[in-house]
Design a protein around this motif. Structure first.
Motif, PDB file in Angstrom:
ATOM      1  N   MET A 194       0.809  -1.216   0.000  1.00 25.42           N
ATOM      2  CA  MET A 194       0.000   0.000   0.000  1.00 25.42           C
ATOM      3  C   MET A 194       0.844   1.268   0.000  1.00 25.42           C
ATOM      4  SD  MET A 194      -2.765   1.340   2.824  1.00 25.42           S
ATOM      5  CE  MET A 194      -3.905   0.012   2.510  1.00 25.42           C
ATOM      6  N   ASP A 195       1.931   1.264   0.770  1.00 29.70           N
ATOM      7  CA  ASP A 195       2.724   2.487   0.893  1.00 29.70           C
ATOM      8  C   ASP A 195       3.998   2.453   0.053  1.00 29.70           C
ATOM      9  OD1 ASP A 195       4.057   0.608   2.335  1.00 29.70           O
ATOM     10  OD2 ASP A 195       4.206   1.765   4.182  1.00 29.70           O
ATOM     11  N   ASN A 196       4.046   1.554  -0.942  1.00 30.15           N
ATOM     12  CA  ASN A 196       5.174   1.526  -1.874  1.00 30.15           C
ATOM     13  C   ASN A 196       4.882   2.504  -3.010  1.00 30.15           C
ATOM     14  OD1 ASN A 196       7.447   0.899  -3.352  1.00 30.15           O
ATOM     15  ND2 ASN A 196       6.616  -1.029  -4.154  1.00 30.15           N
ATOM     16  N   ILE A 197       5.182   3.776  -2.785  1.00 26.32           N
ATOM     17  CA  ILE A 197       4.840   4.840  -3.716  1.00 26.32           C
ATOM     18  C   ILE A 197       6.099   5.310  -4.439  1.00 26.32           C
ATOM     19  CG2 ILE A 197       3.772   7.112  -3.973  1.00 26.32           C
ATOM     20  CD1 ILE A 197       1.893   4.861  -2.970  1.00 26.32           C
ATOM     21  N   THR A 198       6.085   5.248  -5.766  1.00 27.05           N
ATOM     22  CA  THR A 198       7.237   5.659  -6.564  1.00 27.05           C
ATOM     23  C   THR A 198       6.786   6.494  -7.758  1.00 27.05           C
ATOM     24  OG1 THR A 198       7.144   3.644  -7.915  1.00 27.05           O
ATOM     25  CG2 THR A 198       8.507   3.562  -5.922  1.00 27.05           C
ATOM     26  N   ASP A 199       7.738   7.093  -8.447  1.00 30.45           N
ATOM     27  CA  ASP A 199       7.501   7.836  -9.698  1.00 30.45           C
ATOM     28  C   ASP A 199       6.412   8.887  -9.549  1.00 30.45           C
ATOM     29  OD1 ASP A 199       9.416   6.208 -10.969  1.00 30.45           O
ATOM     30  OD2 ASP A 199       7.908   4.688 -11.400  1.00 30.45           O
ATOM     31  N   VAL A 200       6.503   9.688  -8.511  1.00 28.37           N
ATOM     32  CA  VAL A 200       5.494  10.715  -8.239  1.00 28.37           C
ATOM     33  C   VAL A 200       5.690  11.909  -9.165  1.00 28.37           C
ATOM     34  CG1 VAL A 200       4.583  12.309  -6.512  1.00 28.37           C
ATOM     35  CG2 VAL A 200       5.319  10.006  -5.836  1.00 28.37           C
ATOM     36  N   SER A 201       4.603  12.383  -9.775  1.00 25.69           N
ATOM     37  CA  SER A 201       4.637  13.592 -10.589  1.00 25.69           C
ATOM     38  C   SER A 201       3.262  14.235 -10.559  1.00 25.69           C
ATOM     39  CB  SER A 201       5.051  13.279 -12.033  1.00 25.69           C
ATOM     40  OG  SER A 201       4.096  12.448 -12.668  1.00 25.69           O
ATOM     41  N   THR A 202       3.180  15.482 -10.964  1.00 27.23           N
ATOM     42  CA  THR A 202       1.895  16.188 -11.020  1.00 27.23           C
ATOM     43  C   THR A 202       1.759  16.904 -12.355  1.00 27.23           C
ATOM     44  OG1 THR A 202       2.830  18.174  -9.996  1.00 27.23           O
ATOM     45  CG2 THR A 202       1.848  16.542  -8.513  1.00 27.23           C
ATOM     46  N   GLU A 203       0.512  17.224 -12.726  1.00 28.91           N
ATOM     47  CA  GLU A 203       0.235  17.943 -13.962  1.00 28.91           C
ATOM     48  C   GLU A 203      -1.059  18.719 -13.794  1.00 28.91           C
ATOM     49  OE1 GLU A 203      -2.224  14.448 -16.386  1.00 28.91           O
ATOM     50  OE2 GLU A 203      -0.134  14.829 -16.873  1.00 28.91           O
ATOM     51  N   PRO A 204      -1.316  19.692 -14.657  1.00 29.71           N
ATOM     52  CA  PRO A 204      -2.585  20.430 -14.565  1.00 29.71           C
ATOM     53  C   PRO A 204      -3.769  19.493 -14.747  1.00 29.71           C
ATOM     54  CG  PRO A 204      -1.019  21.573 -15.987  1.00 29.71           C
ATOM     55  CD  PRO A 204      -0.431  20.216 -15.707  1.00 29.71           C
ATOM     56  N   LEU A 205      -4.853  19.770 -14.039  1.00 34.74           N
ATOM     57  CA  LEU A 205      -6.040  18.927 -14.120  1.00 34.74           C
ATOM     58  C   LEU A 205      -6.894  19.285 -15.328  1.00 34.74           C
ATOM     59  CD1 LEU A 205      -7.887  16.797 -12.761  1.00 34.74           C
ATOM     60  CD2 LEU A 205      -8.990  18.691 -11.540  1.00 34.74           C
ATOM     61  N   GLY A 206      -7.233  18.264 -16.108  1.00 34.74           N
ATOM     62  CA  GLY A 206      -8.152  18.458 -17.215  1.00 34.74           C
ATOM     63  C   GLY A 206      -9.561  18.086 -16.792  1.00 34.74           C
ATOM     64  N   GLU A 207     -10.281  17.335 -17.609  1.00 34.41           N
ATOM     65  CA  GLU A 207     -11.619  16.879 -17.268  1.00 34.41           C
ATOM     66  C   GLU A 207     -11.552  15.835 -16.168  1.00 34.41           C
ATOM     67  OE1 GLU A 207     -14.646  17.866 -18.358  1.00 34.41           O
ATOM     68  OE2 GLU A 207     -13.598  19.493 -19.395  1.00 34.41           O
ATOM     69  N   SER A 208     -12.492  15.913 -15.226  1.00 36.50           N
ATOM     70  CA  SER A 208     -12.523  14.964 -14.123  1.00 36.50           C
ATOM     71  C   SER A 208     -13.961  14.637 -13.746  1.00 36.50           C
ATOM     72  CB  SER A 208     -11.793  15.542 -12.895  1.00 36.50           C
ATOM     73  OG  SER A 208     -11.986  14.720 -11.757  1.00 36.50           O
ATOM     74  N   HIS A 209     -14.190  13.386 -13.430  1.00 31.42           N
ATOM     75  CA  HIS A 209     -15.514  12.949 -12.950  1.00 31.42           C
ATOM     76  C   HIS A 209     -15.742  13.356 -11.498  1.00 31.42           C
ATOM     77  CE1 HIS A 209     -19.037  10.475 -12.268  1.00 31.42           C
ATOM     78  NE2 HIS A 209     -18.412   9.821 -11.301  1.00 31.42           N
ATOM     79  N   TYR A 210     -14.654  13.648 -10.790  1.00 33.58           N
ATOM     80  CA  TYR A 210     -14.748  13.840  -9.349  1.00 33.58           C
ATOM     81  C   TYR A 210     -14.693  15.287  -8.898  1.00 33.58           C
ATOM     82  CZ  TYR A 210     -13.855   8.848  -9.479  1.00 33.58           C
ATOM     83  OH  TYR A 210     -13.942   7.502  -9.746  1.00 33.58           O
ATOM     84  N   VAL A 211     -13.917  16.129  -9.576  1.00 39.40           N
ATOM     85  CA  VAL A 211     -13.784  17.520  -9.149  1.00 39.40           C
ATOM     86  C   VAL A 211     -13.887  18.456 -10.352  1.00 39.40           C
ATOM     87  CG1 VAL A 211     -12.361  16.926  -7.154  1.00 39.40           C
ATOM     88  CG2 VAL A 211     -11.256  17.477  -9.322  1.00 39.40           C
ATOM     89  N   LYS A 212     -14.400  19.658 -10.091  1.00 35.50           N
ATOM     90  CA  LYS A 212     -14.522  20.667 -11.136  1.00 35.50           C
ATOM     91  C   LYS A 212     -14.125  22.021 -10.559  1.00 35.50           C
ATOM     92  CE  LYS A 212     -17.732  22.636 -14.501  1.00 35.50           C
ATOM     93  NZ  LYS A 212     -19.128  22.629 -15.019  1.00 35.50           N
ATOM     94  N   PRO A 213     -12.963  22.558 -10.959  1.00 37.17           N
ATOM     95  CA  PRO A 213     -12.536  23.866 -10.462  1.00 37.17           C
ATOM     96  C   PRO A 213     -13.435  24.972 -11.017  1.00 37.17           C
ATOM     97  CG  PRO A 213     -10.698  22.636 -11.436  1.00 37.17           C
ATOM     98  CD  PRO A 213     -11.953  21.945 -11.825  1.00 37.17           C
ATOM     99  N   LEU A 214     -13.807  25.900 -10.167  1.00 34.21           N
ATOM    100  CA  LEU A 214     -14.671  27.010 -10.565  1.00 34.21           C
ATOM    101  C   LEU A 214     -14.185  28.307  -9.922  1.00 34.21           C
ATOM    102  CD1 LEU A 214     -18.170  25.376  -9.921  1.00 34.21           C
ATOM    103  CD2 LEU A 214     -17.134  25.736 -12.164  1.00 34.21           C
ATOM    104  N   ARG A 215     -14.582  29.435 -10.530  1.00 32.96           N
ATOM    105  CA  ARG A 215     -14.404  30.740  -9.889  1.00 32.96           C
ATOM    106  C   ARG A 215     -15.784  31.390  -9.811  1.00 32.96           C
ATOM    107  NH1 ARG A 215      -9.593  34.219 -11.834  1.00 32.96           N
ATOM    108  NH2 ARG A 215      -8.592  32.795 -10.358  1.00 32.96           N
ATOM    109  N   MET A 216     -16.238  31.636  -8.618  1.00 40.80           N
ATOM    110  CA  MET A 216     -17.563  32.224  -8.398  1.00 40.80           C
ATOM    111  C   MET A 216     -17.444  33.741  -8.252  1.00 40.80           C
ATOM    112  SD  MET A 216     -20.166  31.445  -5.237  1.00 40.80           S
ATOM    113  CE  MET A 216     -21.376  32.660  -4.716  1.00 40.80           C
ATOM    114  N   HIS A 217     -18.234  34.467  -9.050  1.00 39.35           N
ATOM    115  CA  HIS A 217     -18.304  35.919  -8.946  1.00 39.35           C
ATOM    116  C   HIS A 217     -19.614  36.307  -8.267  1.00 39.35           C
ATOM    117  CE1 HIS A 217     -14.847  36.334 -11.643  1.00 39.35           C
ATOM    118  NE2 HIS A 217     -15.414  35.402 -12.401  1.00 39.35           N
ATOM    119  N   TYR A 218     -19.564  37.270  -7.362  1.00 34.31           N
ATOM    120  CA  TYR A 218     -20.767  37.685  -6.649  1.00 34.31           C
ATOM    121  C   TYR A 218     -20.550  39.067  -6.046  1.00 34.31           C
ATOM    122  CZ  TYR A 218     -18.133  36.332  -2.449  1.00 34.31           C
ATOM    123  OH  TYR A 218     -17.186  36.230  -1.463  1.00 34.31           O
TER     124      TYR A 218
END
Length: 218
Positions: A1-25
């Motif tokens: 479970m905790d054998n984590i390797t080759d970690v990297s990150t990238e900008p998020l595109g389309e996702s079923h789980y999260v949607k970034p928004l900016r709310m104006h009000y």
């Protein structure tokens, strides 16, 4: 479970789980904006095995917790954590991202909260619990600054004979979940630590159990 390797990150595109928004009000006539994330609501269940008087949890690796531990490390350059390959990820154990949690799941299907809770208890922990055996604890709003999503909490008292499967989550969805049983004393020691790798709903349910159910379990 905790054998984590080759970690990297990238900008998020389309996702079923999260949607970034900016709310104006406007607030009191003043124009404002706020960055947030639209995510699914969730349900979580505190499971008490009355046959052996233990609480049943799940342990799993959470990438956000792992990445957050890198960002908070004094030796990490925050700019490298945000995008690309975190400089010190290779030297950090995966255990830094392994959390102890309640059995839980997203509300992302056309089913009632109780039906989803029942499915998650069977899938993650292996207990087949009738719908009428779930006790509602409370619902609350989590991450008020980022998501505003709602978490609904339930309690289920189970017995050994109700465990009809091993649990462990859904391998087809890539889930790697360990079922964890803890005695009351072990739970008390765990939540007494200064640094607890568990979400707020977990802590709330533990103290709710201490207040409302502990005398019944002794």
């Amino acid at each position: 479970m905790d054998n984590i390797t080759d970690v990297s990150t990238e900008p998020l595109g389309e996702s079923h789980y999260v949607k970034p928004l900016r709310m104006h009000y406007k607030q009191n006539g003043v124009a404002k904006s706020w960055d947030l994330m639209k995510v699914h609501d969730a349900v979580a269940v505190l499971i008490h095995n009355t046959s052996r008087n233990v609480l049943v949890f799940v342990r799993q690796f959470r990438p956000a917790v792992y990445l957050g531990s890198l960002a908070s490390s004094a030796c990490t350059d925050p700019s490298q954590v945000e995008l690309g390959r975190p400089a010190d990820a290779a030297g950090q154990p995966g255990s830094r991202g392994v959390t102890l949690e309640l059995c839980a799941g997203c509300v992302d299907k056309r089913k009632t909260l109780l039906e989803i809770a029942r499915e998650e208890v069977l899938e993650e922990c292996g207990y087949d619990v009738p719908l009428d055996r779930f006790e509602r604890i409370k619902s609350f709003v989590g991450s008020v600054g980022l998501t505003g999503s709602r978490m609904s909490l339930y309690f289920a008292a189970v017995a050994d004979e109700q465990r009809t499967a091993t649990g462990g989550g859904n391998p087809e969805e890539g889930e790697v979940i360990e079922v964890v049983e803890m005695t009351i004393d072990q739970v008390r020691q765990y939540v007494s630590q200064d640094d607890v790798l568990s979400p707020p709903g977990f802590l709330f349910c533990i103290y709710w159990f201490f207040m409302h159910k502990l005398k019944q379990s002794l």
